[in-house]
Design a protein around this motif. Structure first.
Motif, PDB file in Angstrom:
ATOM      1  N   VAL A   1      -5.864   0.435   2.789  1.00 20.82           N
ATOM      2  CA  VAL A   1      -6.489  -0.368   1.725  1.00 20.82           C
ATOM      3  C   VAL A   1      -5.498  -1.362   1.126  1.00 20.82           C
ATOM      4  O   VAL A   1      -5.820  -2.506   0.850  1.00 20.82           O
ATOM      5  CB  VAL A   1      -7.084   0.543   0.633  1.00 20.82           C
ATOM      6  N   ARG A   2      -4.267  -0.904   0.929  1.00 18.01           N
ATOM      7  CA  ARG A   2      -3.193  -1.753   0.406  1.00 18.01           C
ATOM      8  C   ARG A   2      -3.607  -2.454  -0.891  1.00 18.01           C
ATOM      9  O   ARG A   2      -3.619  -3.687  -0.974  1.00 18.01           O
ATOM     10  CB  ARG A   2      -2.749  -2.764   1.459  1.00 18.01           C
ATOM     11  N   CYS A   3      -3.913  -1.654  -1.901  1.00 19.50           N
ATOM     12  CA  CYS A   3      -4.391  -2.233  -3.163  1.00 19.50           C
ATOM     13  C   CYS A   3      -3.273  -2.435  -4.180  1.00 19.50           C
ATOM     14  O   CYS A   3      -3.515  -2.939  -5.273  1.00 19.50           O
ATOM     15  CB  CYS A   3      -5.473  -1.346  -3.771  1.00 19.50           C
ATOM     16  N   LYS A   4      -2.054  -2.013  -3.854  1.00 20.81           N
ATOM     17  CA  LYS A   4      -0.986  -2.047  -4.857  1.00 20.81           C
ATOM     18  C   LYS A   4      -0.445  -3.458  -5.067  1.00 20.81           C
ATOM     19  O   LYS A   4      -0.130  -4.164  -4.115  1.00 20.81           O
ATOM     20  CB  LYS A   4       0.160  -1.132  -4.426  1.00 20.81           C
TER      21      LYS A   4
ATOM     22  N   GLY B   1       0.822  -1.198   0.000  1.00 13.42           N
ATOM     23  CA  GLY B   1       0.000   0.000   0.000  1.00 13.42           C
ATOM     24  C   GLY B   1       0.854   1.245   0.000  1.00 13.42           C
ATOM     25  O   GLY B   1       2.047   1.202   0.297  1.00 13.42           O
ATOM     26  N   CYS B   2       0.219   2.361  -0.327  1.00 13.54           N
ATOM     27  CA  CYS B   2       0.907   3.640  -0.222  1.00 13.54           C
ATOM     28  C   CYS B   2       1.035   4.002   1.264  1.00 13.54           C
ATOM     29  O   CYS B   2       0.346   3.431   2.115  1.00 13.54           O
ATOM     30  CB  CYS B   2       0.124   4.717  -0.965  1.00 13.54           C
TER      31      CYS B   2
ATOM     32  N   CYS C   1      -1.866   4.151   4.077  1.00 17.29           N
ATOM     33  CA  CYS C   1      -3.189   3.761   3.569  1.00 17.29           C
ATOM     34  C   CYS C   1      -3.506   2.337   4.015  1.00 17.29           C
ATOM     35  O   CYS C   1      -2.711   1.420   3.800  1.00 17.29           O
ATOM     36  CB  CYS C   1      -3.222   3.847   2.048  1.00 17.29           C
TER      37      CYS C   1
HETATM   38  S1  SF4 Z   1      -6.115   2.862  -2.196  1.00 19.16           S
HETATM   39 FE1  SF4 Z   1      -4.333   1.866  -3.126  1.00 19.16          FE
HETATM   40  S2  SF4 Z   1      -3.481   3.427  -4.572  1.00 19.16           S
HETATM   41 FE2  SF4 Z   1      -4.897   4.471  -3.174  1.00 19.16          FE
HETATM   42  S3  SF4 Z   1      -3.549   5.255  -1.505  1.00 19.16           S
HETATM   43 FE3  SF4 Z   1      -4.346   3.214  -0.838  1.00 19.16          FE
HETATM   44  S4  SF4 Z   1      -2.806   1.723  -1.495  1.00 19.16           S
HETATM   45 FE4  SF4 Z   1      -2.384   3.639  -2.586  1.00 19.16          FE
END
Ligand code: SF4
Length: 121
Positions: free
Chosen positions: A9-12, A3-4, A7
């Motif tokens: 969500v950790r979608c990367k 994730g970024c 964040c």
């Molecule tokens: S949602 Fe995904 S792209 Fe957006 S900040 Fe979080 S980890 Fe990064």
């Protein structure tokens, strides 16, 4: 998955592979828009090639969606005879040709040959 900063969500995506293409994990992996543009739009089901395409786009600071879509458009033109092999520097720009997709990214980034025109779109 990563994730970024900060964040939750950790979608990367994170991808690393050596063959058939060497993909540097520092550039991240293809997210869904990139999978669609460099994969489905171009008729390419080789996940390694799509990951390599994503790495190249990131390395050249190219938007993967625009790049994949314009390559897919050029493939459509090639298959309909609107673009010739002479105009594509001999590249067989057919749907599903992963090598052609990767080569086109290089041409667009360097604005060489047909890549100079496609870079305008
Ligand atoms: S949602 Fe995904 S792209 Fe957006 S900040 Fe979080 S980890 Fe990064």
């Amino acid at each position: 998955m990563e994730g970024c900063f900060a964040c939750p969500v950790r979608c990367k995506k994170v991808v690393e592979c050596q063959e058939p293409y060497q993909v540097d994990p520092a550039y991240g992996g293809p997210e869904y828009e990139t999978l669609a543009a460099l994969g489905s739009v171009c008729g390419i089901d080789n996940l390694h090639a799509v990951a390599k395409g994503a790495e190249l786009c990131n390395a050249y600071s190219l938007d993967t969606i625009s790049t994949g879509d314009i390559i897919g458009f050029a493939m459509e033109c090639y298959e309909r005879g609107l673009l010739t092999s002479e105009q594509t520097q001999g590249i067989r720009l057919e749907f599903g040709n992963a090598e052609a997709m990767l080569r086109m990214i290089e041409l667009i980034a360097r604005r060489e040959g047909i890549g100079n025109l496609l870079a305008e779109v």
